[in-house]
Design a protein around this motif. Structure first.
Motif, mmCIF file in Angstrom:
data_model
loop_
_atom_site.group_PDB
_atom_site.id
_atom_site.type_symbol
_atom_site.label_atom_id
_atom_site.label_comp_id
_atom_site.label_asym_id
_atom_site.label_seq_id
_atom_site.Cartn_x
_atom_site.Cartn_y
_atom_site.Cartn_z
ATOM 1 N N HIS A 43 0.840 -1.204 0.000
ATOM 2 C CA HIS A 43 0.000 0.000 0.000
ATOM 3 C C HIS A 43 0.877 1.257 0.000
ATOM 4 O O HIS A 43 0.616 2.216 -0.725
ATOM 5 C CB HIS A 43 -0.918 -0.015 1.226
ATOM 6 C CG HIS A 43 -1.842 1.155 1.321
ATOM 7 N ND1 HIS A 43 -2.861 1.371 0.423
ATOM 8 C CD2 HIS A 43 -1.896 2.181 2.204
ATOM 9 C CE1 HIS A 43 -3.511 2.470 0.752
ATOM 10 N NE2 HIS A 43 -2.941 2.985 1.823
ATOM 11 N N GLN A 44 1.937 1.232 0.801
ATOM 12 C CA GLN A 44 2.855 2.365 0.861
ATOM 13 C C GLN A 44 3.604 2.536 -0.464
ATOM 14 O O GLN A 44 3.818 3.658 -0.926
ATOM 15 C CB GLN A 44 3.855 2.169 2.002
ATOM 16 C CG GLN A 44 4.809 3.343 2.184
ATOM 17 C CD GLN A 44 5.788 3.117 3.318
ATOM 18 O OE1 GLN A 44 5.866 2.030 3.884
ATOM 19 N NE2 GLN A 44 6.544 4.140 3.665
ATOM 20 N N PHE A 45 3.988 1.428 -1.068
ATOM 21 C CA PHE A 45 4.676 1.486 -2.360
ATOM 22 C C PHE A 45 3.815 2.179 -3.404
ATOM 23 O O PHE A 45 4.291 3.037 -4.160
ATOM 24 C CB PHE A 45 5.033 0.070 -2.823
ATOM 25 C CG PHE A 45 5.587 0.004 -4.216
ATOM 26 C CD1 PHE A 45 6.898 0.375 -4.476
ATOM 27 C CD2 PHE A 45 4.803 -0.440 -5.278
ATOM 28 C CE1 PHE A 45 7.422 0.321 -5.758
ATOM 29 C CE2 PHE A 45 5.310 -0.505 -6.561
ATOM 30 C CZ PHE A 45 6.628 -0.125 -6.803
ATOM 31 N N MET A 46 2.520 1.827 -3.461
ATOM 32 C CA MET A 46 1.636 2.436 -4.447
ATOM 33 C C MET A 46 1.436 3.923 -4.160
ATOM 34 O O MET A 46 1.384 4.735 -5.091
ATOM 35 C CB MET A 46 0.289 1.714 -4.467
ATOM 36 C CG MET A 46 0.345 0.277 -4.973
ATOM 37 S SD MET A 46 1.137 0.111 -6.604
ATOM 38 C CE MET A 46 0.095 1.149 -7.628
ATOM 39 N N GLN A 47 1.342 4.284 -2.897
ATOM 40 C CA GLN A 47 1.240 5.704 -2.548
ATOM 41 C C GLN A 47 2.457 6.478 -3.044
ATOM 42 O O GLN A 47 2.334 7.548 -3.654
ATOM 43 C CB GLN A 47 1.118 5.848 -1.023
ATOM 44 C CG GLN A 47 -0.237 5.497 -0.470
ATOM 45 C CD GLN A 47 -1.266 6.584 -0.730
ATOM 46 O OE1 GLN A 47 -0.953 7.764 -0.665
ATOM 47 N NE2 GLN A 47 -2.488 6.188 -1.038
ATOM 48 N N ASN A 48 3.646 5.935 -2.778
ATOM 49 C CA ASN A 48 4.880 6.588 -3.220
ATOM 50 C C ASN A 48 4.975 6.654 -4.737
ATOM 51 O O ASN A 48 5.493 7.617 -5.309
ATOM 52 C CB ASN A 48 6.098 5.861 -2.653
ATOM 53 C CG ASN A 48 6.223 6.006 -1.155
ATOM 54 O OD1 ASN A 48 5.560 6.852 -0.557
ATOM 55 N ND2 ASN A 48 7.054 5.191 -0.533
ATOM 56 N N LEU A 49 4.467 5.614 -5.399
ATOM 57 C CA LEU A 49 4.510 5.556 -6.856
ATOM 58 C C LEU A 49 3.679 6.679 -7.467
ATOM 59 O O LEU A 49 4.127 7.376 -8.397
ATOM 60 C CB LEU A 49 3.996 4.190 -7.315
ATOM 61 C CG LEU A 49 4.523 3.643 -8.644
ATOM 62 C CD1 LEU A 49 6.032 3.478 -8.602
ATOM 63 C CD2 LEU A 49 3.860 2.299 -8.931
ATOM 64 N N HIS A 50 2.483 6.884 -6.957
ATOM 65 C CA HIS A 50 1.622 7.952 -7.473
ATOM 66 C C HIS A 50 2.232 9.330 -7.187
ATOM 67 O O HIS A 50 2.175 10.230 -8.030
ATOM 68 C CB HIS A 50 0.232 7.846 -6.851
ATOM 69 C CG HIS A 50 -0.564 6.685 -7.363
ATOM 70 N ND1 HIS A 50 -0.898 6.533 -8.688
ATOM 71 C CD2 HIS A 50 -1.085 5.608 -6.714
ATOM 72 C CE1 HIS A 50 -1.606 5.415 -8.841
ATOM 73 N NE2 HIS A 50 -1.721 4.838 -7.663
ATOM 74 N N LYS A 51 2.809 9.456 -5.999
ATOM 75 C CA LYS A 51 3.436 10.726 -5.639
ATOM 76 C C LYS A 51 4.611 11.035 -6.555
ATOM 77 O O LYS A 51 4.756 12.150 -7.073
ATOM 78 C CB LYS A 51 3.909 10.675 -4.184
ATOM 79 C CG LYS A 51 4.571 11.956 -3.700
ATOM 80 C CD LYS A 51 4.976 11.836 -2.234
ATOM 81 C CE LYS A 51 5.657 13.109 -1.751
ATOM 82 N NZ LYS A 51 6.056 12.998 -0.312
ATOM 83 N N ARG A 52 5.466 10.031 -6.799
ATOM 84 C CA ARG A 52 6.635 10.238 -7.649
ATOM 85 C C ARG A 52 6.225 10.478 -9.107
ATOM 86 O O ARG A 52 6.867 11.262 -9.822
ATOM 87 C CB ARG A 52 7.561 9.017 -7.560
ATOM 88 C CG ARG A 52 8.874 9.150 -8.337
ATOM 89 C CD ARG A 52 9.659 10.342 -7.887
ATOM 90 N NE ARG A 52 10.890 10.508 -8.656
ATOM 91 C CZ ARG A 52 11.465 11.667 -8.911
ATOM 92 N NH1 ARG A 52 10.919 12.799 -8.449
ATOM 93 N NH2 ARG A 52 12.571 11.741 -9.615
ATOM 94 N N SER A 53 5.164 9.844 -9.550
ATOM 95 C CA SER A 53 4.663 10.075 -10.910
ATOM 96 C C SER A 53 4.311 11.543 -11.107
ATOM 97 O O SER A 53 4.661 12.164 -12.126
ATOM 98 C CB SER A 53 3.431 9.208 -11.177
ATOM 99 O OG SER A 53 3.743 7.843 -11.129
ATOM 100 N N HIS A 54 3.621 12.098 -10.129
ATOM 101 C CA HIS A 54 3.229 13.504 -10.207
ATOM 102 C C HIS A 54 4.459 14.409 -10.191
ATOM 103 O O HIS A 54 4.534 15.394 -10.956
ATOM 104 C CB HIS A 54 2.310 13.835 -9.028
ATOM 105 C CG HIS A 54 1.787 15.242 -9.032
ATOM 106 N ND1 HIS A 54 0.902 15.712 -9.978
ATOM 107 C CD2 HIS A 54 2.035 16.293 -8.205
ATOM 108 C CE1 HIS A 54 0.621 16.975 -9.745
ATOM 109 N NE2 HIS A 54 1.307 17.357 -8.672
ATOM 110 N N GLN A 55 5.441 14.083 -9.355
ATOM 111 C CA GLN A 55 6.662 14.879 -9.281
ATOM 112 C C GLN A 55 7.406 14.894 -10.614
ATOM 113 O O GLN A 55 7.901 15.933 -11.060
ATOM 114 C CB GLN A 55 7.577 14.350 -8.176
ATOM 115 C CG GLN A 55 7.071 14.602 -6.771
ATOM 116 C CD GLN A 55 7.933 13.924 -5.722
ATOM 117 O OE1 GLN A 55 8.705 12.995 -6.016
ATOM 118 N NE2 GLN A 55 7.808 14.368 -4.476
#
Length: 484
Positions: free
Chosen positions: A144-156
């Protein structure tokens, strides 16, 4: 600090030192040796079902000993800009799939370990993670944390390159592969169509020989049951086939739920005795004493000191207020402060990474009328559990009795109109999937019925199980990186 806490602290320090020495020895061991060491220390029971799986873990450990990962270059951003609707990398991906060679053959296969709650999957993965050869970079995360970080990094990445239609998947894959040859995911699950489509492309790159990432995942679902009945699931099937191709799929069928094994339980969870009103002077005094005791306990060691009021953490550019805290040791919230506001999973993940211990005060009776608050509390518990943190609480009742029918709760949410009865729960829920497939108690299945979605029901039942585990002496006394 009273004499009980002083004695408890001394015992904890001795155990902490022993566990640290054990932790250092595990770094030089293979998974079988690491398991044997924990059994010898009394930290684990010798489970024959778990031991069967250790040979597969040690075989992977041996393969990694001489594994040389490929050099992964960062993609040319210009190729990732959609000139004809699809980026060059995505077209290459589609051509691979059409030719039947979606990821090639990696020389080392990972592991996909699945089984019911409490059978030891996470513990086995953590043992393996500790023994990964030092020359290989690694990362271990809750999925769950990995997917959260993935979406955040995508936006960045889209902001960095000033192109909101940029195909960021190859960039994400290269970053992950450059930093983590061995990728460990705890509780792999897919519930969202956007996540399913993102994962299909990302894993196709990561698990290919060109990227060379080795996956170790734990899950409550067999690969073929991932994203079951999900929207456009047919498009996710190639990802399932890829996981089965690039990992050794293992079922851990241990009949023992280690979260139900009797262990000494400390009074981390306080509630008034029957007949005592929550807001009575006697109970409020007991609550204050409980909060003070556990705040003092958590606020020990390096970084200890006076508590700070209204500290702030930054989450995705927003300010998250922490009413009372001392970084990185302890944070205090009322239940309403923690779960009564519109908080995201990212908020709870940030809190769990910033503090080791949490005091949650004034948890009322909960019903379907406050289902959103219950969801947030479950998300918070998952984040703290995965970060191997600790919690202490004051509540209207024991956790197994907190979840009630809306009509039974008085206006203040801390008293009931009538005594709750669970008569007939066994007959009503004996065929429930939570009972039949996952081994949860029938009463837990009844409480979980406030949710309609199967994944939410399971998350709720798992949260009650984790609360029991997090209240044990073993959990509280172990160093944070050795809790299981």
């Amino acid at each position: 600090m009273n004499l009980h806490i002083i004695r408890f602290t001394r015992r904890t320090c001795l155990r902490f030192q022993l566990c640290r020495r054990l932790h250092a020895s595990l770094l030089e061991a293979n998974p079988i040796q690491a398991y044997d060491a924990r059994v010898a220390q009394g930290r684990l029971e010798n489970d024959p079902y778990q031991r069967k799986i250790l040979s597969s873990l040690s075989q992977l450990h041996m393969s990694l000993g001489h594994y040389v990962p490929p050099t992964v270059a960062t993609p040319d951003v210009e190729l990732l800009k959609p000139k004809t609707g699809l980026s060059g990398y995505f077209l290459k991906l589609l051509n691979r799939e059409k030719s039947g060679n979606s990821a090639g053959e990696n020389s080392v296969k990972g592991i996909y370990l699945y089984g019911d709650v409490g059978c030891g999957k996470t513990m086995l993965m953590d043992l393996f993670y500790l023994t990964v050869p030092k020359h290989l970079p690694k990362k271990r995360m809750h999925f769950h944390q990995f997917m959260q970080n993935l979406h955040k990094r995508s936006h960045q990445l889209k902001l960095e390159h000033n192109h909101m239609d940029l195909d960021v998947i190859p960039l994400l894959a290269s970053e992950i592969a450059q930093n983590s040859t061995v990728l460990c995911f705890d509780e792999f699950q897919v519930t969202d169509v956007a996540d399913a489509m993102l994962l299909r492309r990302l894993l196709t790159l990561l698990l290919s020989p060109e990227y060379g990432v080795i996956l170790f995942a734990t899950s409550n679902r067999a690969p073929d049951d991932l994203y079951l009945n999900g929207i456009q699931r047919v498009l996710f099937i190639p990802c399932i086939q890829l996981i089965k191709k690039q990992t050794k799929v293992i079922y851990l069928n241990s009949p023992t739920d280690y979260r139900k094994v009797a262990r000494p339980v400390l009074s981390v969870y306080y509630c008034p005795k029957p007949g005592v009103k929550y807001h009575s002077k006697t109970n409020l005094a007991a609550c204050r004493k409980h909060v003070e005791t556990w705040t003092n306990y958590f606020n020990q060691g390096e970084g200890s000191g006076p508590l700070v009021e209204n500290d702030t953490l930054t989450v995705w550019g927003r300010q998250l207020n922490v009413p009372v805290s001392r970084r990185p040791l302890v944070a205090q919230f009322t239940f309403e402060e923690l779960c009564g506001q519109n908080r995201s999973a990212g908020d709870y993940l940030t809190l769990a990474s910033a503090y080791h211990g949490f005091i949650i005060r004034d948890i009322p009776y909960l019903s379907i009328n406050v289902r959103d608050k219950v969801r947030r509390f479950i998300t918070f518990l998952d984040a703290v559990y995965d970060a191997h943190g600790c919690i202490a609480t004051t509540a209207a009742a024991q956790f197994k009795d907190l979840f009630v029918e809306p009509e039974d709760v008085k206006a203040d949410n801390y008293q009931l109109f009538k005594k709750q009865s669970d008569m007939g729960a066994e007959e009503t829920f004996e065929d429930d999937d939570l009972v039949v497939k996952h081994g949860f108690d029938k009463l837990v299945a009844k409480k979980a019925s406030m949710f309609v979605n199967d994944e939410e029901k399971f998350a709720f039942a798992r949260a009650l199980s984790r609360l029991t585990q997090m209240g044990t002496t073993d959990w509280l006394e172990a160093p944070r990186d050795l809790r299981q």
